[in-house]
Design a protein around this motif. Structure first.
Motif, PDB file in Angstrom:
ATOM      1  N   TYR A 116       0.586  -1.128  -0.099  1.00 10.15           N
ATOM      2  CA  TYR A 116       0.120  -0.007   0.081  1.00 10.15           C
ATOM      3  C   TYR A 116       1.085   1.257  -0.053  1.00 10.15           C
ATOM      4  O   TYR A 116       0.780   2.346  -0.663  1.00 10.15           O
ATOM      5  N   GLY A 155       2.700   1.830  -3.447  1.00 12.99           N
ATOM      6  CA  GLY A 155       1.570   2.223  -4.303  1.00 12.99           C
ATOM      7  C   GLY A 155       1.435   3.848  -4.142  1.00 12.99           C
ATOM      8  O   GLY A 155       1.287   4.583  -5.223  1.00 12.99           O
ATOM      9  N   LYS A 156       1.222   4.210  -2.790  1.00 11.17           N
ATOM     10  CA  LYS A 156       0.893   5.653  -2.483  1.00 11.17           C
ATOM     11  C   LYS A 156       2.233   6.519  -3.064  1.00 11.17           C
ATOM     12  O   LYS A 156       1.952   7.549  -3.734  1.00 11.17           O
ATOM     13  N   ARG A 192       4.388   5.703  -5.276  1.00 14.40           N
ATOM     14  CA  ARG A 192       4.256   5.585  -6.937  1.00 14.40           C
ATOM     15  C   ARG A 192       3.329   6.596  -7.496  1.00 14.40           C
ATOM     16  O   ARG A 192       3.603   7.433  -8.531  1.00 14.40           O
ATOM     17  N   GLU A 193       2.080   6.684  -6.935  1.00 17.16           N
ATOM     18  CA  GLU A 193       1.097   7.797  -7.214  1.00 17.16           C
ATOM     19  C   GLU A 193       1.549   9.054  -7.121  1.00 17.16           C
ATOM     20  O   GLU A 193       1.147   9.924  -7.944  1.00 17.16           O
ATOM     21  N   ARG A 194       2.515   9.383  -6.352  1.00 17.28           N
ATOM     22  CA  ARG A 194       2.837  10.755  -6.115  1.00 17.28           C
ATOM     23  C   ARG A 194       4.206  11.161  -6.959  1.00 17.28           C
ATOM     24  O   ARG A 194       4.730  12.035  -6.815  1.00 17.28           O
ATOM     25  N   GLY A 195       4.637   9.909  -7.748  1.00 16.53           N
ATOM     26  CA  GLY A 195       5.665  10.209  -8.602  1.00 16.53           C
ATOM     27  C   GLY A 195       7.058   9.882  -8.059  1.00 16.53           C
ATOM     28  O   GLY A 195       8.030  10.443  -8.574  1.00 16.53           O
ATOM     29  N   GLU A 223       8.386   5.404 -14.014  1.00 17.71           N
ATOM     30  CA  GLU A 223       7.867   3.968 -14.516  1.00 17.71           C
ATOM     31  C   GLU A 223       8.704   3.767 -16.098  1.00 17.71           C
ATOM     32  O   GLU A 223       9.243   4.883 -16.647  1.00 17.71           O
TER      33      GLU A 223
END
Length: 90
Positions: free
Chosen positions: A76, A79-80, A82-85, A89
């Motif tokens: 979790y 993932g958070k 990664r969402e924030r950069g 990728e």
């Protein structure tokens, strides 16, 4: 006792995955890494229950809660991030 079989299957799969073949890498991803990712929370909880049954004390219970939260919360948290950069990728 609970984590050893799970870990052995994953370790063997990593060794098989070292073979330079796209087909073998795909098969290991589909047949092992996919399903084993899905059952990981159950394995973590089974290990915690096994540990609590082996030594049912308040201190062990607190440590098990901490360990389960760390083990299951890592995905979790990553993932958070990664969402924030925080991760690039490819």
């Amino acid at each position: 006792m609970v984590y050893v079989p799970y870990s052995l299957v994953l370790a063997i799969t990593f060794f098989v995955r070292a073979i330079p073949s796209v087909d073998i890498r795909s098969i290991t991803s589909v047949l092992v890494f996919g399903p084993f990712t899905l059952i990981r929370p159950l394995v973590v909880l089974a290990g915690a229950i096994w540990g609590l049954l082996a030594a049912p004390t308040a201190g062990i219970l607190l440590l098990l809660v901490l360990i389960v939260c760390l083990m299951l919360g890592m995905e979790y948290a990553l993932g958070k991030l990664r969402e924030r950069g925080f991760f690039y990728e490819t």
